[in-house]
Design a protein around this motif. Structure first.
Motif, PDB file in Angstrom:
ATOM      1  N   VAL A   1     -28.000 -14.873   9.560  1.00  0.00           N
ATOM      2  CA  VAL A   1     -27.904 -16.159   8.982  1.00  0.00           C
ATOM      3  C   VAL A   1     -28.124 -16.110   7.356  1.00  0.00           C
ATOM      4  N   ASN A   2     -28.892 -15.379   6.935  1.00  0.00           N
ATOM      5  CA  ASN A   2     -29.169 -15.215   5.567  1.00  0.00           C
ATOM      6  C   ASN A   2     -28.320 -14.649   4.719  1.00  0.00           C
ATOM      7  N   SER A   3     -27.208 -13.834   5.405  1.00  0.00           N
ATOM      8  CA  SER A   3     -26.156 -13.213   4.586  1.00  0.00           C
ATOM      9  C   SER A   3     -25.346 -14.239   3.847  1.00  0.00           C
TER      10      SER A   3
ATOM     11  N   GLN B   1     -21.757 -20.119   3.382  1.00  0.00           N
ATOM     12  CA  GLN B   1     -22.974 -20.166   3.971  1.00  0.00           C
ATOM     13  C   GLN B   1     -23.182 -20.272   5.081  1.00  0.00           C
ATOM     14  N   VAL B   2     -23.965 -19.710   6.195  1.00  0.00           N
ATOM     15  CA  VAL B   2     -24.049 -19.949   7.492  1.00  0.00           C
ATOM     16  C   VAL B   2     -24.463 -21.227   7.702  1.00  0.00           C
ATOM     17  N   LEU B   3     -23.992 -22.050   8.858  1.00  0.00           N
ATOM     18  CA  LEU B   3     -24.414 -23.265   9.096  1.00  0.00           C
ATOM     19  C   LEU B   3     -25.850 -23.023   9.692  1.00  0.00           C
ATOM     20  N   GLY B   4     -26.957 -24.014   9.449  1.00  0.00           N
ATOM     21  CA  GLY B   4     -28.115 -23.814  10.222  1.00  0.00           C
ATOM     22  C   GLY B   4     -28.946 -23.560   9.047  1.00  0.00           C
ATOM     23  N   THR B   5     -28.579 -23.213   7.832  1.00  0.00           N
ATOM     24  CA  THR B   5     -29.532 -22.716   6.925  1.00  0.00           C
ATOM     25  C   THR B   5     -29.678 -23.687   5.665  1.00  0.00           C
TER      26      THR B   5
END
Ligand SMILES: *Cc1c(COP(=O)(O)O)cnc(C)c1O
Length: 421
Positions: A47-49, A182-186
């Motif tokens: 998720v952080n990538s 950017q990944v959802l949830g972050t």
């Protein structure tokens, strides 16, 4: 007869068994341990990538379900009985049920027609109106990545920040979807993931909460493990929950993480094929990324069917009570008393679902909006008609790792054969 084509069937990498065996070998058959730690660290890495090699610093807590993740996020946001929480109405019930668990009131907000997710203009209107009517600000905002499609998170975050209301992203269906790379949830204060049997990856049942930092993660873990204070004996100063992920389930998750990217790529490929094959079919429209800023995982591929399209047998749709809940609901059947309700998909959509079912293809109506659910009929709702009209014309088509190109062609051909021109 061909094998039944399911909406989204779990698919194992083969590595799951290794991690489960390790857990048994080391006697970590408990809701903590090396697989839970390993799975959380795999999730954090993913998720952080960011695109281009940069990275965020979010923390992830493994939990027993996505529903549990939403429940704990609400508690951590300080939601109390009598408070209000804004929830996207076009969603699965797990987005709003936890609001009821904490004794608060869900305030439903309708969708915009591009992403099918929370309409930012209506969100702002709802916040203003709730403040005017109750004298209090809503305590949280829950947008939902329906079928994996990102919500307008830039605008939703701007509104949340301006009013000082935390955003809890329900990315249960949108694991691996991105907005602006950017990944959802972050983006939000918290982000919810689900690893239920039919989601992007599975741990049989399970979920996770993406947290901003280590302190938030610790607080979530505290509530997820019965709120134990640090004494040699059980000392409780808060009410806690038994929501931690099992080390066995986390073992499945570690195996699944090895094929996550492959799964996402496959879902996108299937979506693209549907788009191609439906291009020349008038009246059938695939739900697509509204702009290049959106990068859906296409967990399910959704289409809308124009009311003008006539489908074989549509005059008989809804003539019988259907036995069995949607998706089988783990074998539990709560029998319906009548075949129709006051808000349901058009009869051509239902006839198409029945025709696909007869051809051994699982299709499903879009999720019925929460403000149209009898259990939520007295809750405040800010509406523009978008979710209700989509519910009447929409259908979800199979998209999982087992759906081959040949299956997609068969599904599209079956649909074409059942249209009367
Ligand atoms: C599946 C789902 C959840 C909940 O996840 P579980 O792991 O099944 O509890 C929450 N929100 C949405 C929109 C979902 O589809």
């Amino acid at each position: 007869m061909r094998e039944r084509i399911l909406l989204c069937l779990a698919h194992m990498s083969g590595k799951e068994q290794y991690y489960i065996d390790e857990a048994f070998k080391d006697n970590w058959v408990v809701p903590m341990g090396p697989n839970v730690d390993g799975f959380e660290s795999d999730l954090e890495c993913f998720v952080n990538s960011l695109e281009g090699g940069a990275s965020l610093d979010r923390k992830v807590v493994g939990l027993s379900a996505g529903t549990a993740a939403i429940h704990l996020a609400l508690i951590a946001c300080g939601v109390q009985p009598g408070d209000e929480v804004i929830v996207q109405t076009f969603t699965f019930c797990a987005s709003s049920h936890p609001v009821m668990y904490v004794g608060a009131t869900p305030v439903f907000v309708d969708s915009e027609p591009d992403s099918w997710n929370m309409d930012p203009d209506l969100l702002e209107k709802a916040i203003e109106d709730r403040i005017a009517k109750t004298g209090k600000k809503p305590k949280a905002i829950i947008p939902v990545a329906l079928y994996g499609m990102p919500y307008q998170i830039d605008r939703i975050m701007e509104i949340g920040n301006r009013y000082g209301i935390p955003v809890i992203e329900d990315a249960a269906e949108g694991f691996g979807s991105r907005f602006d790379g950017q990944v959802l949830g972050t983006f939000g204060r918290y982000g919810v993931l689900s690893f239920n049997g039919n989601k992007m990856i599975t741990t049989s049942g399970g979920g996770a909460l993406i947290c901003k930092d280590e302190a938030d993660k610790k607080e979530i873990m505290f509530y997820a493990t019965q709120a134990r204070e640090s004494y040699p004996y059980y000392q409780h100063e808060r009410i806690g929950y038994n929501y931690r992920m099992s080390n066995i389930c986390a073992g499945i998750g570690r195996g699944q993480m090895t094929i996550l990217e492959e799964h996402i790529a496959h879902h996108k490929h299937v979506q693209q094929l549907y788009c191609e094959l439906f291009k020349d079919v008038e009246g059938i429209t695939m739900h697509e990324n509204p702009s290049p800023r959106y990068d859906s995982n296409f967990w399910l591929c959704a289409a809308t069917i124009s009311p003008e399209i006539r489908v074989k047998g549509q005059e008989n749709a809804y003539s019988e009570i259907i036995s069995g809940s949607v998706g089988g609901a783990a074998g539990v059947t709560h029998a319906a008393k009548v075949a129709t309700t006051d808000c349901q998909p058009n009869s051509n959509v239902e006839a198409l679902r029945i025709a696909l079912d007869a051809a051994n293809i699982e299709a499903r109506p879009l999720w019925k909006p929460m403000h149209k659910q009898p259990v939520y009929k007295n809750m405040p709702a800010y509406l523009n008609g978008v979710s209700e009209s989509l519910f009447k014309v929409g259908i979800c088509l199979p998209a999982g790792p087992y759906v081959s190109d040949d299956d997609v062609r068969y599904i599209v051909d079956t649909i074409k054969e059942n249209i009367i021109r």
